[in-house]
Every structure is written in structure tokens, then in C-alpha cells.
Enzyme design. Structure first.
Site, PDB file in Angstrom:
ATOM      1  N   GLY A   1       0.821  -1.203   0.000  1.00 38.99           N
ATOM      2  CA  GLY A   1       0.000   0.000   0.000  1.00 38.99           C
ATOM      3  C   GLY A   1       0.857   1.254   0.000  1.00 38.99           C
ATOM      4  O   GLY A   1       1.082   1.881   1.037  1.00 38.99           O
ATOM      5  N   TYR A   2       1.338   1.609  -1.167  1.00 41.05           N
ATOM      6  CA  TYR A   2       2.138   2.816  -1.320  1.00 41.05           C
ATOM      7  C   TYR A   2       1.319   3.916  -2.013  1.00 41.05           C
ATOM      8  O   TYR A   2       1.022   4.958  -1.459  1.00 41.05           O
ATOM      9  CB  TYR A   2       3.382   2.527  -2.168  1.00 41.05           C
ATOM     10  CG  TYR A   2       4.609   2.038  -1.438  1.00 41.05           C
ATOM     11  CD1 TYR A   2       4.520   1.351  -0.238  1.00 41.05           C
ATOM     12  CD2 TYR A   2       5.882   2.250  -1.973  1.00 41.05           C
ATOM     13  CE1 TYR A   2       5.660   0.890   0.414  1.00 41.05           C
ATOM     14  CE2 TYR A   2       7.027   1.799  -1.330  1.00 41.05           C
ATOM     15  CZ  TYR A   2       6.916   1.124  -0.141  1.00 41.05           C
ATOM     16  OH  TYR A   2       8.048   0.691   0.487  1.00 41.05           O
ATOM     17  N   SER A   3       0.969   3.626  -3.289  1.00 45.72           N
ATOM     18  CA  SER A   3       0.363   4.663  -4.127  1.00 45.72           C
ATOM     19  C   SER A   3      -1.008   5.092  -3.621  1.00 45.72           C
ATOM     20  O   SER A   3      -1.765   4.286  -3.075  1.00 45.72           O
ATOM     21  CB  SER A   3       0.185   4.141  -5.555  1.00 45.72           C
ATOM     22  OG  SER A   3       1.410   3.656  -6.047  1.00 45.72           O
TER      23      SER A   3
ATOM     24  N   SER B   1      -1.696  -4.053  -5.895  1.00 45.40           N
ATOM     25  CA  SER B   1      -1.676  -5.352  -6.591  1.00 45.40           C
ATOM     26  C   SER B   1      -1.980  -6.474  -5.627  1.00 45.40           C
ATOM     27  O   SER B   1      -1.393  -6.560  -4.549  1.00 45.40           O
ATOM     28  CB  SER B   1      -0.302  -5.614  -7.211  1.00 45.40           C
ATOM     29  OG  SER B   1      -0.029  -4.673  -8.189  1.00 45.40           O
TER      30      SER B   1
ATOM     31  N   GLU C   1      11.867  -4.011  -4.978  1.00 46.99           N
ATOM     32  CA  GLU C   1      10.796  -4.116  -5.964  1.00 46.99           C
ATOM     33  C   GLU C   1      11.349  -3.948  -7.380  1.00 46.99           C
ATOM     34  O   GLU C   1      11.007  -4.697  -8.290  1.00 46.99           O
ATOM     35  CB  GLU C   1       9.727  -3.044  -5.697  1.00 46.99           C
ATOM     36  CG  GLU C   1       8.673  -3.009  -6.803  1.00 46.99           C
ATOM     37  CD  GLU C   1       7.458  -2.156  -6.465  1.00 46.99           C
ATOM     38  OE1 GLU C   1       7.547  -1.340  -5.528  1.00 46.99           O
ATOM     39  OE2 GLU C   1       6.431  -2.312  -7.146  1.00 46.99           O
TER      40      GLU C   1
ATOM     41  N   GLU D   1      10.585   7.062 -16.482  1.00 44.88           N
ATOM     42  CA  GLU D   1      11.073   8.445 -16.360  1.00 44.88           C
ATOM     43  C   GLU D   1      11.666   8.682 -14.972  1.00 44.88           C
ATOM     44  O   GLU D   1      12.696   9.355 -14.836  1.00 44.88           O
ATOM     45  CB  GLU D   1       9.923   9.430 -16.617  1.00 44.88           C
ATOM     46  CG  GLU D   1       9.463   9.507 -18.076  1.00 44.88           C
ATOM     47  CD  GLU D   1       8.577   8.329 -18.490  1.00 44.88           C
ATOM     48  OE1 GLU D   1       8.154   7.544 -17.626  1.00 44.88           O
ATOM     49  OE2 GLU D   1       8.330   8.187 -19.710  1.00 44.88           O
TER      50      GLU D   1
HETATM   51  C1  LIG Z   1       0.248  -2.988 -12.839  1.00 47.39           C
HETATM   52  C2  LIG Z   1       0.533  -2.035 -11.746  1.00 47.39           C
HETATM   53  C3  LIG Z   1       0.679  -2.513 -10.468  1.00 47.39           C
HETATM   54  C4  LIG Z   1       0.904  -1.648  -9.406  1.00 47.39           C
HETATM   55  N1  LIG Z   1       0.969  -2.164  -8.155  1.00 47.39           N
HETATM   56  C5  LIG Z   1       1.093  -1.332  -7.105  1.00 47.39           C
HETATM   57  C6  LIG Z   1       1.065  -1.818  -5.775  1.00 47.39           C
HETATM   58  O1  LIG Z   1       0.949  -3.011  -5.561  1.00 47.39           O
HETATM   59  N2  LIG Z   1       1.141  -0.958  -4.769  1.00 47.39           N
HETATM   60  C7  LIG Z   1       1.299   0.385  -4.967  1.00 47.39           C
HETATM   61  O2  LIG Z   1       1.398   1.110  -4.000  1.00 47.39           O
HETATM   62  N3  LIG Z   1       1.337   0.893  -6.222  1.00 47.39           N
HETATM   63  C8  LIG Z   1       1.224   0.072  -7.298  1.00 47.39           C
HETATM   64  N4  LIG Z   1       1.236   0.584  -8.575  1.00 47.39           N
HETATM   65  C9  LIG Z   1       1.275   2.036  -8.742  1.00 47.39           C
HETATM   66  C10 LIG Z   1       2.544   2.563  -9.340  1.00 47.39           C
HETATM   67  O3  LIG Z   1       3.568   2.577  -8.380  1.00 47.39           O
HETATM   68  C11 LIG Z   1       2.261   3.963  -9.883  1.00 47.39           C
HETATM   69  O4  LIG Z   1       1.378   3.813 -10.965  1.00 47.39           O
HETATM   70  C12 LIG Z   1       3.509   4.677 -10.351  1.00 47.39           C
HETATM   71  O5  LIG Z   1       4.333   5.007  -9.266  1.00 47.39           O
HETATM   72  C13 LIG Z   1       3.162   5.954 -11.148  1.00 47.39           C
HETATM   73  O6  LIG Z   1       2.294   6.775 -10.454  1.00 47.39           O
HETATM   74  P1  LIG Z   1       0.971   7.347 -11.179  1.00 47.39           P
HETATM   75  O7  LIG Z   1       0.243   6.166 -11.697  1.00 47.39           O
HETATM   76  O8  LIG Z   1       0.288   8.216 -10.220  1.00 47.39           O
HETATM   77  O9  LIG Z   1       1.485   8.177 -12.419  1.00 47.39           O
HETATM   78  P2  LIG Z   1       1.997   9.688 -12.407  1.00 47.39           P
HETATM   79  O10 LIG Z   1       2.968   9.864 -11.292  1.00 47.39           O
HETATM   80  O11 LIG Z   1       0.849  10.589 -12.456  1.00 47.39           O
HETATM   81  O12 LIG Z   1       2.789   9.727 -13.759  1.00 47.39           O
HETATM   82  C14 LIG Z   1       2.196  10.006 -15.037  1.00 47.39           C
HETATM   83  C15 LIG Z   1       3.308  10.199 -16.052  1.00 47.39           C
HETATM   84  O13 LIG Z   1       4.117  11.312 -15.681  1.00 47.39           O
HETATM   85  C16 LIG Z   1       5.470  10.950 -15.612  1.00 47.39           C
HETATM   86  N5  LIG Z   1       6.157  11.696 -14.566  1.00 47.39           N
HETATM   87  C17 LIG Z   1       5.749  11.897 -13.289  1.00 47.39           C
HETATM   88  N6  LIG Z   1       6.671  12.571 -12.599  1.00 47.39           N
HETATM   89  C18 LIG Z   1       7.688  12.828 -13.439  1.00 47.39           C
HETATM   90  C19 LIG Z   1       8.943  13.497 -13.319  1.00 47.39           C
HETATM   91  N7  LIG Z   1       9.361  14.019 -12.166  1.00 47.39           N
HETATM   92  N8  LIG Z   1       9.728  13.573 -14.406  1.00 47.39           N
HETATM   93  C20 LIG Z   1       9.327  13.020 -15.591  1.00 47.39           C
HETATM   94  N9  LIG Z   1       8.180  12.386 -15.768  1.00 47.39           N
HETATM   95  C21 LIG Z   1       7.365  12.277 -14.705  1.00 47.39           C
HETATM   96  C22 LIG Z   1       5.442   9.465 -15.305  1.00 47.39           C
HETATM   97  O14 LIG Z   1       6.646   8.839 -15.676  1.00 47.39           O
HETATM   98  C23 LIG Z   1       4.260   8.993 -16.102  1.00 47.39           C
HETATM   99  O15 LIG Z   1       4.672   8.760 -17.423  1.00 47.39           O
HETATM  100  C24 LIG Z   1       1.031  -0.258  -9.654  1.00 47.39           C
HETATM  101  C25 LIG Z   1       0.929   0.216 -10.949  1.00 47.39           C
HETATM  102  C26 LIG Z   1       0.669  -0.652 -11.997  1.00 47.39           C
HETATM  103  C27 LIG Z   1       0.552  -0.094 -13.363  1.00 47.39           C
END
Ligand SMILES: Cc1cc2nc3c(=O)[nH]c(=O)nc-3n(C[C@H](O)[C@H](O)[C@H](O)COP(=O)(O)OP(=O)(O)OC[C@H]3O[C@@H](n4cnc5c(N)ncnc54)[C@H](O)[C@@H]3O)c2cc1C
Lengths: 375, 399
Positions: B131-133, B165, B248, B384
């Protein structure tokens, strides 16, 4: 397949680094270029390299060498690549000596290899006839004559061919250009019947176009089966050249990253711009992968592994592309100053392209890799 | 014979005796065992295989034996991997317990935490999720808002996590929570372990583009955390959380095979698949442009595998060097995605089947695997973000 250097190899690498940094900085290459040096390398420097044993690193002890193996030669080449050291090491100690080692009689090896290790004999391998690497493309002929062979034809882009005392010529005794069968390697003296035209390349290093008009030489390997020796020699050459390129790649990349930290625009270091950061980080990955493939390929030579061919192509294709990328980005990220002759970054770009076209470009090696893998 | 040779022989005969036949074929996606109280074993041999391996601690081969692990050295671990690969034995179990929270507890957990949690991961009894995001905290994870308050004899958690997940199958969740709202964002975060079998925790699956629901929204309403459920110090959870992210990222990059096997090699070698669907012309794959791209991808995969092996060889513990994690995460996921894109090109419309008899199992699996692969460069910190980390931490480029 250790993928890490042992202590002795690390010591050799440190020694090579010291030597190249102190004795053969890029300013030496610039000097050779500006003075239009006749040899294209510094003969005193070459003598010192010989004294360090470098000319004989891969030559067995029985023949006056160090028998230290290809990983050893690789680390030396890598350090030479960092400072763009001009020397006949690749042409003589790897390509020429390799052909004698794999194709020569014991008597011939006993006579010539100690001279290579002692720095008295310079060699070259004459393989290309067109602007593209084509190892089996020879139309130059070899005809049996007495207890040797007479060679007739012309060769291009013979690395260090302008200084070689003896030249290994890839000639044809039967078949057509492109056939692997029918190739024959002949070792000739560079003298009467051998017309050498020096070609100065963009990287300030030298090659030669050479005409052979019925010159008599001795057979290396078997008649018609020269490709068996040639493949080994070329693969060693490709891998050691990749090792040199790896040195250039790292040096060029490190200089570029350093510049990103010191050059300021818009009131901040240019390395704080994400557009440059990400490209630098991507290059970092390519450089790390390059280190691994070169190490693996060098070890495969030492182990005389069946995979030498595919690993040579893996290494050369990757280093071609990485050196091209890193040197192009190097110039771009330096801006205007990167375009000046005074600044050294452009030297890497020029060297990278000559290396790229030596012993097979990436398309050549990808195709070859696919063929080896059966598709 | 060296001790290691002996270990190899013993391992080989133990595997021969203890790995059931049906565990020696590539594992279909829907049969990967994640363990936990809700795990259903459709194939009973999967359970036998798990129990056999767990009894040796070989589900977590390098963890210390006092916590149920195998206690193997790096070299022994590599031998075990080799020997499993030799008979194509599948991993008996996998999941975040093994790849993330376990290693993190070994680094930061108290003795009691290790003794409580690690053996249950090894045996497959307890399954974990992450539970991070949160809806407002993705790449900028440290901006997370889920609140955690001290209630004297326990903590109480309120807020929402997302993209969790496997939450619908998990028994416990490790979580980053805010314990000090006034502090600068990195300094008010704590790392806590939450038992999900309580009314204060609810999960709701989310449907993905692949047609599966591998992840959920997770809600905390006065969820209870035991006082000893805090890992590391209060308000210092960011350090723990970052360490976990490294574990991870190693696992996402496919490092678990030690660089000896490509990420999607279970589906078959890309070049073989291309030849199967396109055919050859004069001994070469008949589509020259695709052939060149396939070779390039296979070369990159091979160079990548060698780099993983090199990185393991360079560190004495057999772990990835810290600096390398982001590189592996970035390069591994991008190369893997590219491989699947090439597989689509190679298989043409047969690669895009969703349902029905016109498509083989392998073909439909590919469609979904291709879609799922897109997560490789998003989850665990996007590509990124990995490039940002390399630029900053490895190359030392300024902010
Ligand atoms: C299949 C899957 C499983 C997952 N499982 C887990 C889980 O079990 N537990 C959990 O906690 N999370 C989980 N996640 C979440 C995952 O960690 C996040 O999706 C990820 O960290 C990106 O955050 P966001 O989705 O909010 O995208 P955003 O942070 O909104 O990013 C959107 C876009 O902007 C870009 N971006 C953002 N900041 C920057 C920057 N500083 N410089 C350049 N580009 C940037 C990103 O690279 C991306 O392309 C999972 C995600 C997926 C897809």
C-alpha cells in the site's frame, strides 16, 4: 566466463591507465596529425609499449610472448581507447600475429612471433576490397608458385598497412567473390611487387590501399580453407577493437557528464535540464551493457569457446552503436565548443566512426548473429 | 570434488525426487502460486511442490535459516537456480513477501518482526501486498496523505490507497502512512504492517486493459495497527520505504533468474516465434526489417542478462549493486515491452485475439501479456523516474 577481472588483470589495467594518461594523452595524437608524422604513431611510445610487454600479451610464452590472454590485451586496448592512443597494437599484435599463430607452421611461428613480441616486426591484415567489410569478398588471387604462392590484386583500408613489414593477404585460389571456400591466406613481404598508398583517415589514424602484382609469399593455414583461420583472426580483432571502443565510450561519456555539471545557462548547470538528464541516463545504461559484452567476449577468446563468433558480433554491434551514440551526444551536449578542433570531444566522434566501419558495421554483425542463431 | 560440486549433486537428486512432473513445465499465468489463506491449488502437485521446497527453506533460498529460509550462500543459490532451470522447474511460489517485504524486514525489522513474519512467508501461509500509491501520490510518492494516529495502545489508520496489486488475495499489507502532518513531506512518513482481516480494511478490484483485475483500491477506516507493527522509527519510514522500492525494482527487471533467462522467454524465443509465423527465405527470417529488429532485441536481452550476471558477480552477497537497480528496472522493462511489440508484429492478427476458437491459448495469452507488459515501465516507479534517479544518484547531475 567470470565477468570480473582478476587481480593480475586489474594490475595490468592500472598500469596501462597510468601509461596512457601520462605518455599518450590525446595531445599526442593531435601532434602526430599536425606534424603529418610518417608512421602515424610515435615510435618511441611504441618501443615503450613493447618494453611493457604489450606486443606479446596474447603470444604464447613458447614464442617469446607473455601468454597473458585476451582479457589482458583487452584491458590494455581499453585504456588505449580512452586516450585514443595511436599504435600498431591491433594490426600487428592481434590481426597479423593472430594469423601467424593460427595458420603458420611451428617454424614460421618460432621465427616471427618473437619478433612481433620484441617490437621489431610490424604486420597488417589485408582483407577488404570495397568500402564495406566483406571477409569472404576477395577477388585478389593467389597462385601456387614454387613452394609458395604469388598474389595479385588490390586491397583497401588495410589498417596500419603503410608501416607493416609483412602483410597477411586474404586471397582466392578458387571460387567466386563471396564464397567462404577457396580463400587462401598468404604472408608477403612489403617490398617489391607491393605498392602501398597511405590513406590518412578522419580519426588521424592510418590505413593503406595496397596493390599486389604477382608478389611471392608463404601460405598460412590450408589452401582454399583460409576462412577457418581468417574467422578466428577477425573475431579476435573485432573483440579487441570493441575493447578499445569501450575505452573511448567511457572517456567520452564521462567528459560529457562532467561538462553537464559545469556549463551554466539560464543561471543553472545545463545538467539540471531533464531533456539532457534522461539522455545521459539512457547512455549510462548502454555503457554498462557495453562493459558486460566486451568482458564476456574477451573471456570467450581465452576459453576458446564455441561462442566466440556470436559474442564477437554481439560486442562489435553494440560497441559500434554505443560509441556512435555517446560521441554524437557528446558533441551535441557540448554545443558550439564541441564543434571546435581545439576541444577534444570531436576526436572521439571521428575515431568512433572509423572503428564502426572496421571489421564490420552493426548491420553486418546483426545479420551474422542471426545467421549463427539459425535465422 | 568441491563442497559446491557436492551441493550441486545433492540438489540435483533432491530435485529429481521432490519436484513433481507437472511442475516441470512453464507455468501458465493463472497458475502462478502467490500463497496466502485464499490460495486455491487447482493442481494439487503445486501444493506438494511448495511444501517440499518450503521444508528446505528454498522458497527463500538466501534468507537465514533461523527465519525459515534456506541459508544458502550466493554460490549455492546460483547452483540451485541452475539446477532448477535444468529441469525447467517452476518457482514454487512468488510474490511481494519474497521479493519486497521479506528482504526489507531482514534489513530493518526487529528480531520479533522477523520471527513473526518471515517463516509464514517462506511457508506460503501469509501473502502480502503493497500500500504505497494513492490517488494523489504516484511518482511523487512522498506526497501521500493516508493518516496514521497514535491511540495509546495501537495506531489507527484512515485513508485510501490505489493500484494495490493482489490486495484481494492478500492477508497483510505493508503501508506508507503519514504520522506527522506538519513535518516536511519526507520526514512525517512511517512504514507500518497492517493485518487485512479486520473490518477497517476494504478492497475493491479495478479492471485493467488486459481484461484482468490484478489490483485494487484499498480503503482504511479506523484500521488498527499494533504498536509493534511499525518498521523502523516513527517518522523515518521513507528510508525503509525506499529500500523496499529497490527490492521491488530488482524483481520487476527480471533479476530473479540471475540474468540467465529473458523476461518473457517462457513464451518461447522471439526469433523462433517469428520464424514459425513468417517463415524463412534462404535460411533467414523472411521479413528482413523485422529480422533486423528481432536480432537487435535478442542482442539487447543478451547484453542485459550478462550485465545482471556481472552485477551479481561484482557483489559478494549476490545482490544487485544499489546503483544498478534503476538501470535494470528501466532497461529490463523497456526491452521486455519491445520484445512483446515485436512478437505482435511477428504474429500479425493472430497476436490480437481476445476470445474464441480462432486463437490458440498461447495467442490469447500473448495478447494479455502484451497489455500487461505496459505496466513494467509504470509500476514500481516509472521509466522516467528511474532515469531521474540514475541522473541524480549515479551520474551526480544537479536538481
Ligand atoms: C500494474 C501495476 C501494479 C501496481 N501495483 C502497485 C502496488 O501493488 N502498490 C502500490 O502502491 N502501487 C502500485 N502501482 C502504482 C505505481 O507505483 C504507480 O502507478 C507509479 O508510481 C506511477 O504513479 P501514477 O500512476 O500516479 O502516475 P503519475 O505519477 O501521475 O505519472 C504520469 C506520467 O508522468 C510521468 N512523470 C511523473 N513525474 C515525473 C517526473 N518528475 N519527471 C518526468 N516524468 C514524470 C510518469 O513517468 C508517467 O509517465 C502499480 C501500478 C501498476 C501499473
Amino acid at each position: 566466463m567470470p565477468l570480473v577481472l582478476n587481480e593480475e588483470q586489474n594490475m595490468l589495467k592500472d598500469a596501462a591507465k597510468d601509461f596512457c594518461t601520462n605518455s599518450t594523452p590525446i595531445s599526442q595524437l593531435r601532434g602526430l596529425r599536425d606534424d603529418t608524422s610518417e608512421t602515424g604513431f610515435d615510435t618511441d611510445t611504441w618501443q615503450q609499449m613493447v618494453e611493457l610487454g604489450w606486443a606479446g600479451i596474447t603470444i604464447p610464452e613458447d614464442f617469446g610472448g607473455l601468454g597473458f590472454g585476451y582479457l589482458g590485451m583487452g584491458v590494455v586496448m581499453e585504456e588505449c581507447g580512452r586516450t585514443l592512443t595511436a599504435s600498431p597494437l591491433l594490426a600487428t599484435a592481434v590481426l597479423g600475429a593472430g594469423a601467424i599463430l593460427h595458420g603458420g607452421s611451428d617454424e614460421l611461428k618460432g621465427e616471427l612471433l618473437p619478433q612481433v613480441a620484441g617490437g621489431e616486426l610490424l604486420l597488417a591484415l589485408a582483407v577488404e576490397e570495397t568500402p564495406h567489410h566483406n571477409p569472404y569478398g576477395a577477388t585478389t588471387t593467389a597462385e601456387k608458385s614454387g613452394d609458395g604462392y604469388k598474389v595479385t590484386g588490390s586491397k583497401k583500408f588495410v589498417l596500419d598497412g603503410h608501416v607493416a613489414n609483412k602483410i597477411v593477404v586474404v586471397a582466392r585460389t578458387s571460387g567466386n567473390a563471396g564464397d567462404r571456400d577457396g580463400l587462401t591466406l598468404v604472408l608477403v613481404d612489403s617490398g617489391a611487387g607491393v605498392n602501398v598508398t597511405r590513406t590518412i583517415m578522419a580519426d588521424s589514424r592510418n590505413a593503406a590501399n595496397i596493390e599486389f602484382s604477382g608478389v611471392q609469399g608463404v601460405l598460412l593455414g590450408e589452401e582454399g580453407k583460409g576462412a577457418d583461420v581468417l574467422d578466428k583472426v577477425l573475431d579476435a580483432g573485432r573483440i579487441l577493437l570493441s575493447a578499445e571502443m569501450l575505452g573511448g565510450v567511457q572517456e567520452c561519456f564521462e567528459r560529457t557528464v562532467e561538462y553537464l555539471k559545469v556549463r551554466e545557462q539560464f543561471g543553472v548547470p545545463i545538467g539540471s535540464f531533464q531533456g539532457l538528464k534522461h539522455r545521459a541516463a539512457q547512455m549510462f545504461c548502454e555503457v554498462e551493457l557495453s562493459k558486460s559484452v566486451v568482458l564476456e567476449a574477451l573471456s570467450s577468446l581465452d576459453d576458446d569457446s564455441e561462442q566466440v563468433g556470436e559474442l564477437a558480433s554481439l560486442a562489435k554491434a553494440r560497441l559500434n552503436d554505443t560509441y556512435n551514440l555517446v560521441s554524437s551526444e557528446g558533441v551535441q551536449m557540448h554545443g558550439g565548443i564541441g564543434m571546435t578542433d581545439e576541444y577534444e570531444i570531436g576526436f572521439f566522434m571521428k575515431r568512433s566512426r572509423v572503428c564502426e566501419h572496421s571489421l564490420g558495421n552493426s548491420a553486418f554483425h546483426r545479420d551474422r548473429y542471426g545467421v549463427i542463431q539459425g535465422y | 570434488m568441491t563442497a559446491l560440486d557436492e551441493f550441486r549433486l545433492e540438489t540435483r537428486s533432491w530435485l529429481a525426487a521432490n519436484c513433481p512432473a507437472s511442475m516441470r513445465v512453464s507455468v501458465p499465468e493463472d497458475q502462478i502460486v502467490g500463497g496466502g489463506k485464499r490460495q486455491v491449488y487447482e493442481n494439487p502437485e503445486a501444493k506438494i511442490w511448495l511444501d517440499n521446497m518450503a521444508s528446505k527453506g528454498w522458497t527463500a533460498p538466501t534468507w537465514p535459516s533461523e527465519y525459515g529460509g534456506g541459508g544458502l550462500s550466493k554460490d549455492e543459490f546460483l547452483v540451485l537456480q541452475d539446477e532448477m532451470m535444468r529441469i525447467n522447474a517452476r518457482a514454487p511460489i512468488s510474490g511481494m513477501g519474497f521479493s519486497m517485504i521479506g528482504p526489507t524486514l531482514l534489513d530493518y525489522g526487529t528480531e520479533e518482526q522477523k520471527r513473526e513474519h518471515l517463516p509464514k512467508i517462506v511457508s506460503g501461509e501469509i501473502r502480502w501486498c503493497q500500500g504505497y500509491s494513492e490517488p494523489g501520490a504516484g511518482s511523487d510518492l512522498a506526497s501521500l496523505q493516508t493518516k496514521c494516529e497514535d491511540k495509546g495502545d495501537h495506531y489507527s489508520v484512515n485513508g485510501q490507497k490505489v493500484w494495490t496489486s493482489g490486495a484481494q488475495y492478500a492477508d497483510w499489507i505493508y503501508t506508507l502512512v503519514r504520522t506527522e502532518p506538519q513535518a516536511p513531506k519526507h520526514e512525517g512518513i512511517s512504514f507500518v504492517l497492517i493485518d487485512m482481516a479486520q473490518p477497517g480494511v476494504t478492497v475493491k478490484p479495478i479492471l485493467l486493459i488486459s481484461g484482468n483485475s490484478p489490483f485494487c483500491e484499498t480503503f482504511f477506516d479506523d484500521a488498527t495497527v499494533r504498536k509493534d507493527g511499525l518498521v523502523g522509527q516513527l517518522n523515518r519510514g521513507w528510508t525503509v520505504g525506499k529500500r523496499l522500492l529497490q527490492h521491488e525494482r530488482s524483481s520487476i527487471s527480471g533479476l530473479s533468474s540471475g540474468g540467465k533467462k529473458g523476461r518473457y522467454d517462457d513464451m518461447g524465443k522471439l526469433s523462433n516465434i517469428a520464424v514459425e509465423y513468417i517463415g524463412k527465405d534462404s535460411g533467414k527470417l523472411a521479413d528482413p526489417a523485422l529480422r533486423d529488429a528481432v536480432i537487435q532485441n535478442e542482442l539487447n536481452q543478451r547484453a542485459f542478462g550478462l550485465t545482471q550476471q556481472r552485477s551479481m558477480a561484482e557483489s559478494d552477497k549476490g545482490e544487485t549493486a544499489t546503483f544498478a537497480t534503476s538501470m535494470f528496472k528501466y532497461y529490463g522493462s523497456e526491452t521486455g515491452k519491445e520484445r512483446l511489440e515485436l512478437q505482435l508484429k511477428a504474429m500479425g492478427t493472430q497476436s490480437l485475439g481476445w476470445e474464441g476458437q480462432d486463437f490458440g491459448d498461447n495467442e490469447r495469452t500473448l495478447t494479455r501479456t502484451w497489455l500487461r507488459s505496459k505496466a513494467g515501465s509504470i509500476a514500481g516507479g516509472s521509466s522516467e523516474i528511474q532515469l531521474n534517479i540514475i541522473a541524480k544518484r549515479v551520474l551526480g547531475l544537479p536538481d
